[in-house]
Design a protein around this motif. Structure first.
Motif, PDB file in Angstrom:
ATOM      1  N   LEU A  91     -22.370 -15.625  62.246  1.00 42.34           N
ATOM      2  CA  LEU A  91     -21.739 -14.344  61.938  1.00 42.34           C
ATOM      3  C   LEU A  91     -22.818 -13.294  61.680  1.00 42.34           C
ATOM      4  O   LEU A  91     -23.949 -13.607  61.317  1.00 42.34           O
ATOM      5  N   THR A  92     -22.428 -12.022  61.856  1.00 40.50           N
ATOM      6  CA  THR A  92     -23.365 -10.898  61.707  1.00 40.50           C
ATOM      7  C   THR A  92     -23.179 -10.253  60.331  1.00 40.50           C
ATOM      8  O   THR A  92     -22.045  -9.923  59.972  1.00 40.50           O
ATOM      9  N   PRO A  93     -24.264 -10.032  59.582  1.00 38.96           N
ATOM     10  CA  PRO A  93     -24.088  -9.357  58.288  1.00 38.96           C
ATOM     11  C   PRO A  93     -23.693  -7.891  58.484  1.00 38.96           C
ATOM     12  O   PRO A  93     -24.237  -7.215  59.361  1.00 38.96           O
ATOM     13  N   VAL A  94     -22.720  -7.431  57.691  1.00 40.82           N
ATOM     14  CA  VAL A  94     -22.312  -6.014  57.741  1.00 40.82           C
ATOM     15  C   VAL A  94     -22.152  -5.508  56.306  1.00 40.82           C
ATOM     16  O   VAL A  94     -21.944  -6.286  55.373  1.00 40.82           O
ATOM     17  N   ALA A  95     -22.208  -4.164  56.168  1.00 40.88           N
ATOM     18  CA  ALA A  95     -22.093  -3.580  54.827  1.00 40.88           C
ATOM     19  C   ALA A  95     -20.632  -3.494  54.379  1.00 40.88           C
ATOM     20  O   ALA A  95     -20.361  -3.410  53.182  1.00 40.88           O
ATOM     21  N   GLY A  96     -19.707  -3.492  55.326  1.00 47.18           N
ATOM     22  CA  GLY A  96     -18.288  -3.360  54.966  1.00 47.18           C
ATOM     23  C   GLY A  96     -17.448  -3.257  56.225  1.00 47.18           C
ATOM     24  O   GLY A  96     -17.932  -3.546  57.324  1.00 47.18           O
ATOM     25  N   PRO A  97     -16.198  -2.829  56.085  1.00 45.05           N
ATOM     26  CA  PRO A  97     -15.298  -2.839  57.241  1.00 45.05           C
ATOM     27  C   PRO A  97     -15.381  -1.586  58.119  1.00 45.05           C
ATOM     28  O   PRO A  97     -14.616  -1.445  59.057  1.00 45.05           O
ATOM     29  N   TRP A  98     -16.299  -0.672  57.811  1.00 44.05           N
ATOM     30  CA  TRP A  98     -16.270   0.643  58.463  1.00 44.05           C
ATOM     31  C   TRP A  98     -17.160   0.730  59.697  1.00 44.05           C
ATOM     32  O   TRP A  98     -18.214   0.115  59.751  1.00 44.05           O
ATOM     33  N   ILE A  99     -16.703   1.545  60.623  1.00 39.66           N
ATOM     34  CA  ILE A  99     -17.435   1.772  61.880  1.00 39.66           C
ATOM     35  C   ILE A  99     -17.700   3.268  62.027  1.00 39.66           C
ATOM     36  O   ILE A  99     -16.775   4.078  61.853  1.00 39.66           O
ATOM     37  N   GLU A 100     -18.948   3.604  62.322  1.00 35.86           N
ATOM     38  CA  GLU A 100     -19.256   5.006  62.664  1.00 35.86           C
ATOM     39  C   GLU A 100     -18.926   5.164  64.145  1.00 35.86           C
ATOM     40  O   GLU A 100     -19.508   4.457  64.982  1.00 35.86           O
ATOM     41  N   MET A 101     -18.038   6.068  64.425  1.00 37.19           N
ATOM     42  CA  MET A 101     -17.559   6.162  65.812  1.00 37.19           C
ATOM     43  C   MET A 101     -17.678   7.575  66.365  1.00 37.19           C
ATOM     44  O   MET A 101     -17.451   8.546  65.649  1.00 37.19           O
ATOM     45  N   GLU A 102     -18.029   7.662  67.629  1.00 42.52           N
ATOM     46  CA  GLU A 102     -17.993   8.953  68.322  1.00 42.52           C
ATOM     47  C   GLU A 102     -17.164   8.788  69.582  1.00 42.52           C
ATOM     48  O   GLU A 102     -17.269   7.755  70.257  1.00 42.52           O
ATOM     49  N   SER A 103     -16.320   9.752  69.870  1.00 47.77           N
ATOM     50  CA  SER A 103     -15.632   9.702  71.154  1.00 47.77           C
ATOM     51  C   SER A 103     -15.923  10.984  71.923  1.00 47.77           C
ATOM     52  O   SER A 103     -15.966  12.070  71.359  1.00 47.77           O
ATOM     53  N   VAL A 104     -16.171  10.792  73.210  1.00 50.57           N
ATOM     54  CA  VAL A 104     -16.612  11.905  74.057  1.00 50.57           C
ATOM     55  C   VAL A 104     -15.666  11.994  75.248  1.00 50.57           C
ATOM     56  O   VAL A 104     -15.402  10.973  75.899  1.00 50.57           O
ATOM     57  N   ARG A 105     -15.155  13.198  75.516  1.00 53.86           N
ATOM     58  CA  ARG A 105     -14.300  13.339  76.699  1.00 53.86           C
ATOM     59  C   ARG A 105     -15.200  13.416  77.933  1.00 53.86           C
ATOM     60  O   ARG A 105     -16.109  14.239  77.976  1.00 53.86           O
ATOM     61  N   VAL A 106     -14.961  12.538  78.907  1.00 51.53           N
ATOM     62  CA  VAL A 106     -15.778  12.578  80.131  1.00 51.53           C
ATOM     63  C   VAL A 106     -14.922  13.121  81.272  1.00 51.53           C
ATOM     64  O   VAL A 106     -13.763  12.756  81.424  1.00 51.53           O
ATOM     65  N   GLU A 107     -15.528  14.003  82.073  1.00 48.95           N
ATOM     66  CA  GLU A 107     -14.730  14.755  83.048  1.00 48.95           C
ATOM     67  C   GLU A 107     -14.628  14.064  84.411  1.00 48.95           C
ATOM     68  O   GLU A 107     -13.746  14.366  85.194  1.00 48.95           O
ATOM     69  N   ASP A 108     -15.522  13.108  84.687  1.00 49.97           N
ATOM     70  CA  ASP A 108     -15.446  12.334  85.944  1.00 49.97           C
ATOM     71  C   ASP A 108     -16.350  11.099  85.820  1.00 49.97           C
ATOM     72  O   ASP A 108     -16.973  10.883  84.776  1.00 49.97           O
ATOM     73  N   LEU A 109     -16.432  10.321  86.897  1.00 51.42           N
ATOM     74  CA  LEU A 109     -17.199   9.056  86.835  1.00 51.42           C
ATOM     75  C   LEU A 109     -18.686   9.281  86.556  1.00 51.42           C
ATOM     76  O   LEU A 109     -19.280   8.562  85.751  1.00 51.42           O
ATOM     77  N   ASP A 110     -19.279  10.287  87.212  1.00 51.15           N
ATOM     78  CA  ASP A 110     -20.714  10.527  86.992  1.00 51.15           C
ATOM     79  C   ASP A 110     -20.966  10.861  85.520  1.00 51.15           C
ATOM     80  O   ASP A 110     -21.950  10.419  84.929  1.00 51.15           O
ATOM     81  N   HIS A 111     -20.045  11.626  84.946  1.00 50.57           N
ATOM     82  CA  HIS A 111     -20.166  12.001  83.539  1.00 50.57           C
ATOM     83  C   HIS A 111     -20.069  10.739  82.661  1.00 50.57           C
ATOM     84  O   HIS A 111     -20.834  10.570  81.706  1.00 50.57           O
ATOM     85  N   PHE A 112     -19.154   9.824  83.024  1.00 51.88           N
ATOM     86  CA  PHE A 112     -19.030   8.565  82.276  1.00 51.88           C
ATOM     87  C   PHE A 112     -20.380   7.825  82.239  1.00 51.88           C
ATOM     88  O   PHE A 112     -20.857   7.412  81.180  1.00 51.88           O
ATOM     89  N   PHE A 113     -21.013   7.681  83.418  1.00 53.49           N
ATOM     90  CA  PHE A 113     -22.268   6.921  83.463  1.00 53.49           C
ATOM     91  C   PHE A 113     -23.389   7.658  82.722  1.00 53.49           C
ATOM     92  O   PHE A 113     -24.257   7.032  82.120  1.00 53.49           O
ATOM     93  N   ALA A 114     -23.354   8.986  82.764  1.00 50.47           N
ATOM     94  CA  ALA A 114     -24.383   9.750  82.048  1.00 50.47           C
ATOM     95  C   ALA A 114     -24.236   9.529  80.536  1.00 50.47           C
ATOM     96  O   ALA A 114     -25.222   9.272  79.832  1.00 50.47           O
TER      97      ALA A 114
END
Ligand SMILES: Cc1cc2nc3c(=O)[nH]c(=O)nc-3n(C[C@H](O)[C@H](O)[C@H](O)COP(=O)(O)OP(=O)(O)OC[C@H]3O[C@@H](n4cnc5c(N)ncnc54)[C@H](O)[C@@H]3O)c2cc1C
Length: 458
Positions: free
Chosen positions: A181-204
């Motif tokens: 198992l992996t040690p963690v500080a707690g149940p929380w996740i720092e998350m970012e979500s980014v809107r991607v406009e097409d496939l090339d943008h996804f890979f970038a």
């Protein structure tokens, strides 16, 4: 003698349905007896049935493993956990997150057993950094066709290891798994979500996300033209110590008691059609503002958004659905991926969920799915022959590109395509025949793909 009951069995996609003699042994000794009972008719282990197609199905004897659910040992100094194979990922999280540990790898549902996770060598959002499930396993105990129990390690049984990890239950019953198992500080996740406009943008965006251990995208597979592949890219990492102090940033804590949503009955056949899928994709995309959103979320909605709705597979109605997941080696112009998306849009069989992710390097079992490249997973309502024709076209593109389909989600790939997708299948078969010369362990999938011979001897 174990208690055998005739039952209809299905995977998460609810197609196909196969009738089997089923037992639920409670102890290791009962499991050994069950293997003895079933010799003539073939046997297969069944975990929590979260594989989609015929991976966990067999028309002979089936042993459910969920009563083998004991924790056997844990070392808090190192994180090594030994547990019986029927323990679920949900149970591991429930017991160990409060103690500061998390699963090293998790698929998109926590209703999976340790044995099932090993037999499909599951991958998660951190594959590009941490590999797949077997990369975090030190040993497992395997009950073989002869009734012998082997402690298998990569160093002591290299061939049996490579045949069993990702080996779809066809080398024996995994009785226990030793996992770090992996040690963690707690149940929380720092998350970012980014809107991607097409496939090339996804890979970038994927390329610039190296600071994140977990990445995944949702893409709209209904829209064509320049915006093909538009969607939302999500990246995250376990939050550091002290994040609880920043209360205003924290999302709502969700736990099992919050899972109130249920789909109590089968959805009507018309519920999922081209128009509803298109509307869903449009709304989901537009809901996310242009650019980037940062948040701190509980691990439940980050890793397991679908687990919030129990029995969501019933939405697809009695005919069920098929998931198609493939991985394609990356090319500079992503031509095979564009061909796949183009073929889906032209067919009119859109998918509600199209999940995309880049895999990292691999060194796993002979039938383990992940290979370096980009993976795409799509759900299709079961439209019968026209859908099967589309999926065969997707197989042809995948094979041509040097890719493969995930067997843990498959119900229909042909033997010929399989052999081209998994060129090491002969090495797998030699190792499997050595440990099970009479062909005791069998499955519907194994027979379809030529991994085992119907009615005995592999
Ligand atoms: C919503 C959802 C999201 C998912 N997301 C992902 C994902 O992100 N990544 C991923 O890799 N997979 C994913 N999956 C697939 C799932 O993780 C795998 O199919 C997993 O193997 C299911 O485990 P299970 O315990 O339900 O096994 P089952 O489905 O019951 O069985 C799967 C295979 O494991 C074998 N098996 C089970 N227990 C044992 C045992 N004790 N000994 C030997 N063989 C055994 C069975 O014979 C069968 O071949 C997802 C599935 C769902 C429903």
């Amino acid at each position: 003698m174990a208690d055998w009951v005739k039952r209809d069995m299905e995977g998460w996609g609810r197609w196909p349905v196969i009738s089997a003699e089923v037992a639920r042994p409670e102890t290791r000794a009962d499991m050994v007896k069950a293997v003895g009972d079933s010799q003539g008719d073939g046997l297969l282990a069944y975990g929590l049935g979260r594989s989609y197609g015929d991976t966990a199905l067999h028309s002979g004897h089936v042993v459910m493993t969920t009563r083998l659910d004991r924790f056997l040992a844990f070392d808090p100094a190192t994180g090594w956990l030994k547990a019986e194979a029927g323990v679920s990922l949900e149970e591991v999280l429930r017991v160990f997150v409060p103690r500061g540990f998390f699963l090293p790898i998790t698929p998109g549902t926590k209703f999976v057993t340790l044995g099932g996770a090993l037999a499909c060598d599951v991958h998660g959002k951190n594959h590009h950094v941490d590999g797949s499930f077997s990369n975090h396993v030190r040993s497992f105990e395997l009950l073989t066709a002869s009734g012998e129990v082997l402690e298998v390690r990569k160093e002591t049984h290299p061939e049996l290891w490579k045949a069993t990890v990702g080996g779809l239950g066809l080398t024996g019953v995994v009785l226990s798994v030793e996992l770090r198992l992996t040690p963690v500080a707690g149940p929380w996740i720092e998350m970012e979500s980014v809107r991607v406009e097409d496939l090339d943008h996804f890979f970038a965006v994927s390329a610039e996300s190296t600071g994140f251990t977990h990445t995944v995208g949702w893409i709209d597979c209904v829209t064509t033209g320049k915006a093909m592949g538009r969607g939302i890219f999500m990246r995250g990492r376990h939050a550091p110590q002290g994040i609880e102090a920043k209360k205003s940033l924290l999302g709502r804590v969700v736990d099992a008691a919050d899972r109130l949503l249920d789909v109590p009955i089968d959805g009507p056949g018309w519920l999922l059609n081209q128009a509803t899928v298109k509307a869903f994709n449009e709304v989901y995309f537009r809901k996310h503002p242009r650019g980037q959103k940062n948040s701190i979320v509980h691990y439940e909605p980050f890793f397991y958004p679908l687990d919030a709705v129990r029995h969501w597979n019933r939405i697809y109605g009695k005919r069920g659905f098929l998931q198609y997941q493939m991985v394609l080696p990356k090319t500079p112009d992503q031509r095979p991926l564009r061909e796949i998306l183009g073929a889906i849009t032209r067919s009119g069989f859109g998918s509600f969920l199209a999940v995309i992710k880049e895999f990292g390097p691999t060194d796993n079992g002979w039938l383990s799915f992940p290979t370096p490249g980009v993976t795409l997973a799509l759900d299709f309502p079961n439209h019968g022959a026209p859908l099967l024709e589309l999926l065969e076209r997707l197989d042809a593109i995948t094979v041509e590109a040097g890719g493969r389909v995930y067997l843990g989600k498959d119900a229909r790939v042909s033997r010929e395509s399989f052999q081209r997708m998994y060129p090491e299948w002969e090495a797998w078969k030699a190792a499997r025949d050595a440990v099970d010369p009479k062909g005791v362990f069998r499955s519907t999938m194994g027979e379809r793909l030529g991994l085992v011979t119907p009615g005995g001897r592999s």
